[in-house]
Design a protein around this motif. Structure first.
Motif, PDB file in Angstrom:
ATOM      1  N   UNK A  41       0.825  -1.214   0.000  1.00  0.00           N
ATOM      2  CA  UNK A  41       0.000   0.000   0.000  1.00  0.00           C
ATOM      3  C   UNK A  41       0.857   1.260   0.000  1.00  0.00           C
ATOM      4  N   UNK A  42       1.857   1.303   0.856  1.00  0.00           N
ATOM      5  CA  UNK A  42       2.694   2.501   0.945  1.00  0.00           C
ATOM      6  C   UNK A  42       3.491   2.717  -0.333  1.00  0.00           C
ATOM      7  N   UNK A  43       3.949   1.641  -0.949  1.00  0.00           N
ATOM      8  CA  UNK A  43       4.680   1.771  -2.214  1.00  0.00           C
ATOM      9  C   UNK A  43       3.753   2.298  -3.315  1.00  0.00           C
ATOM     10  N   UNK A  44       2.523   1.795  -3.348  1.00  0.00           N
ATOM     11  CA  UNK A  44       1.565   2.286  -4.336  1.00  0.00           C
ATOM     12  C   UNK A  44       1.134   3.721  -4.052  1.00  0.00           C
ATOM     13  N   UNK A  45       1.069   4.086  -2.775  1.00  0.00           N
ATOM     14  CA  UNK A  45       0.744   5.477  -2.425  1.00  0.00           C
ATOM     15  C   UNK A  45       1.772   6.425  -3.016  1.00  0.00           C
ATOM     16  N   UNK A  46       3.044   6.047  -2.912  1.00  0.00           N
ATOM     17  CA  UNK A  46       4.112   6.896  -3.450  1.00  0.00           C
ATOM     18  C   UNK A  46       4.049   6.956  -4.971  1.00  0.00           C
ATOM     19  N   UNK A  47       3.807   5.807  -5.613  1.00  0.00           N
ATOM     20  CA  UNK A  47       3.753   5.752  -7.073  1.00  0.00           C
ATOM     21  C   UNK A  47       2.598   6.591  -7.614  1.00  0.00           C
ATOM     22  N   UNK A  52       2.363  10.427   1.307  1.00  0.00           N
ATOM     23  CA  UNK A  52       3.829  10.289   1.382  1.00  0.00           C
ATOM     24  C   UNK A  52       4.331   8.912   0.968  1.00  0.00           C
ATOM     25  N   UNK A  53       3.642   7.859   1.420  1.00  0.00           N
ATOM     26  CA  UNK A  53       4.042   6.503   1.036  1.00  0.00           C
ATOM     27  C   UNK A  53       5.500   6.209   1.320  1.00  0.00           C
ATOM     28  N   UNK A  54       6.071   5.325   0.481  1.00  0.00           N
ATOM     29  CA  UNK A  54       7.479   4.965   0.615  1.00  0.00           C
ATOM     30  C   UNK A  54       7.969   4.466  -0.740  1.00  0.00           C
ATOM     31  N   UNK A  55       9.235   4.643  -1.019  1.00  0.00           N
ATOM     32  CA  UNK A  55       9.841   4.178  -2.271  1.00  0.00           C
ATOM     33  C   UNK A  55      10.603   2.879  -2.024  1.00  0.00           C
ATOM     34  N   UNK A  56      11.031   2.233  -3.098  1.00  0.00           N
ATOM     35  CA  UNK A  56      11.842   1.027  -2.948  1.00  0.00           C
ATOM     36  C   UNK A  56      13.120   1.325  -2.174  1.00  0.00           C
ATOM     37  N   UNK A  57      13.698   2.481  -2.407  1.00  0.00           N
ATOM     38  CA  UNK A  57      14.908   2.854  -1.666  1.00  0.00           C
ATOM     39  C   UNK A  57      14.598   3.000  -0.177  1.00  0.00           C
ATOM     40  N   UNK A  58      13.399   3.509   0.127  1.00  0.00           N
ATOM     41  CA  UNK A  58      13.001   3.631   1.522  1.00  0.00           C
ATOM     42  C   UNK A  58      12.829   2.278   2.187  1.00  0.00           C
ATOM     43  N   UNK A  76       6.590  -4.378  -9.799  1.00  0.00           N
ATOM     44  CA  UNK A  76       5.431  -3.480  -9.836  1.00  0.00           C
ATOM     45  C   UNK A  76       5.742  -2.102  -9.257  1.00  0.00           C
ATOM     46  N   UNK A  77       6.724  -2.052  -8.375  1.00  0.00           N
ATOM     47  CA  UNK A  77       6.986  -0.827  -7.640  1.00  0.00           C
ATOM     48  C   UNK A  77       8.122   0.002  -8.231  1.00  0.00           C
ATOM     49  N   UNK A  78       8.631  -0.431  -9.390  1.00  0.00           N
ATOM     50  CA  UNK A  78       9.620   0.380 -10.093  1.00  0.00           C
ATOM     51  C   UNK A  78       8.895   1.523 -10.817  1.00  0.00           C
ATOM     52  N   UNK A  79       9.529   2.674 -10.913  1.00  0.00           N
ATOM     53  CA  UNK A  79       8.891   3.814 -11.605  1.00  0.00           C
ATOM     54  C   UNK A  79       8.503   3.445 -13.042  1.00  0.00           C
ATOM     55  N   UNK A  80       7.256   3.722 -13.411  1.00  0.00           N
ATOM     56  CA  UNK A  80       6.818   3.508 -14.777  1.00  0.00           C
ATOM     57  C   UNK A  80       6.409   2.101 -15.133  1.00  0.00           C
ATOM     58  N   UNK A  81       6.410   1.160 -14.150  1.00  0.00           N
ATOM     59  CA  UNK A  81       6.005  -0.210 -14.449  1.00  0.00           C
ATOM     60  C   UNK A  81       4.640  -0.204 -15.144  1.00  0.00           C
ATOM     61  N   UNK A  82       4.437  -1.021 -16.198  1.00  0.00           N
ATOM     62  CA  UNK A  82       5.232  -2.188 -16.627  1.00  0.00           C
ATOM     63  C   UNK A  82       6.395  -1.885 -17.567  1.00  0.00           C
ATOM     64  N   UNK A  83       6.615  -0.612 -17.877  1.00  0.00           N
ATOM     65  CA  UNK A  83       7.755  -0.287 -18.728  1.00  0.00           C
ATOM     66  C   UNK A  83       9.059  -0.634 -18.015  1.00  0.00           C
ATOM     67  N   UNK A  84      10.050  -0.944 -18.798  1.00  0.00           N
ATOM     68  CA  UNK A  84      11.372  -1.257 -18.240  1.00  0.00           C
ATOM     69  C   UNK A  84      11.981   0.017 -17.647  1.00  0.00           C
ATOM     70  N   UNK A  85      12.500  -0.042 -16.429  1.00  0.00           N
ATOM     71  CA  UNK A  85      13.086   1.155 -15.819  1.00  0.00           C
ATOM     72  C   UNK A  85      14.385   1.562 -16.494  1.00  0.00           C
TER      73      UNK A  85
END
Length: 311
Positions: A41-47, A52-58, A76-85
């Protein structure tokens, strides 16, 4: 028996060394990891920029703070998914993990190979192939994929248009075989996760892996998704073939109040001969409060205790 003073000293010294070596603690081959989905949930909140959520780095920093050995950054939690980061993002995450002393144990993507729609299956194959290369750049050994239908209110029977189980097995195994060929090229294994739909039992899980027939494709044991009277029996059957794990709080599903017997689970893991990371994935049951910042450390402590007690 006549023993010279020199021989006695030599023999005693060798015995002392042997005793010291024998007394050394064995190296632990099972280490706890963290699956990013615990912070879904927090990762999706950030995306989605809905708080505020949280990022993968967080989450990676949280993992380091709690002394996890490894982290599984789900795709799923990489920026722009499903596109390749971007390569720069992948390289940055990899460096961050290395700086924190944490291994990256895997990643995962979404796909649907149970559908009768050939184009959707082909898109899934292409998607996994692209992310195999992302996984290779990250330096992870396994990419997690599905053999179950990832659609709400749908299952493999409905999306397959009434196809037989054998037909659907053929669809999935052909798609996975193609993905495994790409995995072989980049030295990344395709990990097939059971998710309680097409793969609801150990027999079904292993039947699919056998049908794929590639050493670059193996099962990921999701301990919470075998839909049988005794999931521990199924876990034990698949464990010797496991390429990775997802350790859940209950083997009877996320809504169950019956906790996983971690001692029993760890005995199964050790007997199987598996060596490596055991990523935990805590889930948020519907209608119940869930705070990963407290739930994850508590479950980690339980897993550590089970690892120690079964060593």
């Amino acid at each position: 028996m006549n023993v010279s003073r020199r021989d006695f000293i030599r023999t005693a010294s060798a015995a002392a060394v042997a005793t010291a070596v024998g007394a050394a603690a064995p190296v632990e081959t099972l280490k706890p990891g963290l699956n990013a989905y615990s912070f879904n949930k927090l990762l999706n909140d950030a995306i989605r920029q809905r708080g505020p959520g949280i990022t993968l780095d967080g989450v990676l920093e949280f993992a380091a703070k709690n002394k996890f050995a490894a982290f599984d950054p789900t795709g799923y939690f990489f920026p722009g998914y499903p596109k390749v980061p971007a390569d720069s993002y992948v390289d940055g995450l990899k460096k961050h993990a290395a700086d924190l002393g944490i291994a990256l144990s895997g990643t995962g993507v979404r796909n649907n190979f149970t559908t009768a729609d050939k184009d959707v299956r082909a898109q899934g194959v292409a998607h996994i192939k692209e992310w195999v290369e992302v996984a290779a750049r990250l330096g992870v050994p396994v990419i997690r994929v599905f053999a179950d239908t990832q659609m709400r209110a749908e299952n493999w029977q409905s999306v397959s248009g009434g196809a037989s189980r054998k037909d659907v097995l053929d669809w999935i195994s052909a798609a996975l075989r193609e993905c495994a060929d790409r995995g072989k090229k980049f030295k990344v294994k395709i990990g097939v996760q059971n998710h309680g739909d097409f793969l609801a039992t150990a027999e079904q899980h292993l039947e699919l892996i056998k049908a794929v027939g590639s050493e670059w494709c193996g099962p990921i044991v999701d301990t919470g998704y075998f839909k049988t009277p005794d999931p521990y029996v199924d876990i034990a059957m698949v464990a010797p073939h496991a390429v990775n794990w997802q350790v859940k709080q209950s083997v009877f599903g996320e809504e169950s109040e019956i906790p996983t017997d971690l001692i029993k689970l760890l005995k199964i893991v050790r007997k199987s001969g598996y060596k490596g990371f055991l990523p935990i994935e805590t889930l948020s049951p519907q209608g119940k409060p869930y705070d990963p910042f407290t739930v994850v450390p508590a479950f980690l402590a339980q897993l550590r205790e089970a690892i120690a007690k079964t060593a």
